[in-house]
Design a protein around this motif. Sequence first.
Motif, PDB file in Angstrom:
ATOM      1  N   ALA A  76       0.859  -1.187   0.000  1.00 57.14           N
ATOM      2  CA  ALA A  76       0.000   0.000   0.000  1.00 57.14           C
ATOM      3  C   ALA A  76       0.895   1.236   0.000  1.00 57.14           C
ATOM      4  N   VAL A  77       0.525   2.213  -0.799  1.00 51.72           N
ATOM      5  CA  VAL A  77       1.282   3.461  -0.863  1.00 51.72           C
ATOM      6  C   VAL A  77       0.355   4.602  -0.442  1.00 51.72           C
ATOM      7  N   THR A  78       0.790   5.367   0.543  1.00 48.60           N
ATOM      8  CA  THR A  78       0.051   6.525   1.005  1.00 48.60           C
ATOM      9  C   THR A  78       0.827   7.771   0.603  1.00 48.60           C
ATOM     10  N   GLY A  79       0.183   8.649  -0.132  1.00 51.70           N
ATOM     11  CA  GLY A  79       0.814   9.900  -0.536  1.00 51.70           C
ATOM     12  C   GLY A  79       0.388  11.028   0.382  1.00 51.70           C
ATOM     13  N   GLU A  80       1.359  11.801   0.821  1.00 49.75           N
ATOM     14  CA  GLU A  80       1.100  12.997   1.625  1.00 49.75           C
ATOM     15  C   GLU A  80       1.671  14.182   0.865  1.00 49.75           C
ATOM     16  N   VAL A  81       0.831  15.138   0.550  1.00 43.01           N
ATOM     17  CA  VAL A  81       1.273  16.315  -0.186  1.00 43.01           C
ATOM     18  C   VAL A  81       1.037  17.545   0.681  1.00 43.01           C
ATOM     19  N   GLY A  82       2.117  18.215   1.012  1.00 45.77           N
ATOM     20  CA  GLY A  82       2.036  19.433   1.805  1.00 45.77           C
ATOM     21  C   GLY A  82       2.201  20.652   0.918  1.00 45.77           C
ATOM     22  N   ILE A  83       1.533  21.725   1.275  1.00 46.44           N
ATOM     23  CA  ILE A  83       1.655  22.987   0.549  1.00 46.44           C
ATOM     24  C   ILE A  83       2.019  24.070   1.553  1.00 46.44           C
ATOM     25  N   GLY A  84       2.898  24.961   1.162  1.00 47.58           N
ATOM     26  CA  GLY A  84       3.298  26.047   2.042  1.00 47.58           C
ATOM     27  C   GLY A  84       3.964  27.164   1.267  1.00 47.58           C
ATOM     28  N   LYS A  85       4.211  28.250   1.953  1.00 46.35           N
ATOM     29  CA  LYS A  85       4.864  29.397   1.327  1.00 46.35           C
ATOM     30  C   LYS A  85       6.281  29.013   0.901  1.00 46.35           C
ATOM     31  N   GLN A  86       6.646  29.460  -0.281  1.00 48.76           N
ATOM     32  CA  GLN A  86       7.986  29.254  -0.822  1.00 48.76           C
ATOM     33  C   GLN A  86       8.343  30.505  -1.615  1.00 48.76           C
ATOM     34  N   GLY A  87       9.215  31.296  -1.056  1.00 47.29           N
ATOM     35  CA  GLY A  87       9.539  32.563  -1.694  1.00 47.29           C
ATOM     36  C   GLY A  87       8.307  33.448  -1.770  1.00 47.29           C
ATOM     37  N   GLN A  88       8.042  33.984  -2.950  1.00 47.30           N
ATOM     38  CA  GLN A  88       6.874  34.845  -3.151  1.00 47.30           C
ATOM     39  C   GLN A  88       5.593  34.050  -3.390  1.00 47.30           C
ATOM     40  N   GLY A  89       5.730  32.753  -3.656  1.00 44.97           N
ATOM     41  CA  GLY A  89       4.565  31.935  -3.971  1.00 44.97           C
ATOM     42  C   GLY A  89       4.405  30.776  -3.012  1.00 44.97           C
ATOM     43  N   PHE A  90       4.020  29.655  -3.559  1.00 44.08           N
ATOM     44  CA  PHE A  90       3.801  28.452  -2.775  1.00 44.08           C
ATOM     45  C   PHE A  90       4.588  27.302  -3.368  1.00 44.08           C
ATOM     46  N   GLY A  91       4.893  26.332  -2.526  1.00 45.69           N
ATOM     47  CA  GLY A  91       5.594  25.147  -2.966  1.00 45.69           C
ATOM     48  C   GLY A  91       4.951  23.910  -2.375  1.00 45.69           C
ATOM     49  N   LEU A  92       5.345  22.764  -2.889  1.00 47.43           N
ATOM     50  CA  LEU A  92       4.831  21.486  -2.425  1.00 47.43           C
ATOM     51  C   LEU A  92       5.953  20.623  -1.885  1.00 47.43           C
ATOM     52  N   LYS A  93       5.592  19.697  -1.007  1.00 42.28           N
ATOM     53  CA  LYS A  93       6.508  18.656  -0.577  1.00 42.28           C
ATOM     54  C   LYS A  93       5.690  17.374  -0.516  1.00 42.28           C
ATOM     55  N   VAL A  94       6.360  16.251  -0.740  1.00 37.99           N
ATOM     56  CA  VAL A  94       5.663  14.967  -0.812  1.00 37.99           C
ATOM     57  C   VAL A  94       6.353  13.958   0.087  1.00 37.99           C
TER      58      VAL A  94
END
Length: 137
Positions: A76-94
Amino acid sequence: MDAIYTAVATATHGREGRAVSSDGRLDLQLAPPVELGGNGEGTNPEQLFAAGYAACFASALGLVGRQAKVDVTEAAVTGEVGIGKQGQGFGLKVTLRVELPDTVDEATGRKLVEQAHQVCPYSNATRGNIDVDLVVE
């Protein structure tokens, strides 16, 4: 690259609208999560990305498992995707959490997960752009 298949979906009104696939099989109400100021009463792009990445990675793991003659059909694979401020915009982490069957030893499991990370189209698309943490459980 010549595409073998192309998925087509249309989103209207951004995070507070709808997402519909061209064949109508996907038809979702979108809403920002409470953490981003929304009401949380719909799905959001991060959930869709997490589901897609998890499913794709599970398929890649199945492929490398078959090639190595290791049965990972019950993984089983569980994906977690986080979003947050990155510089002037937003970024993701997985984070991808891979739960392997008890019949697969830790070293073999880690090797297969690393191989799947090289094969998975989502991994190839995100490599160098998004931090992806692989956790083998």
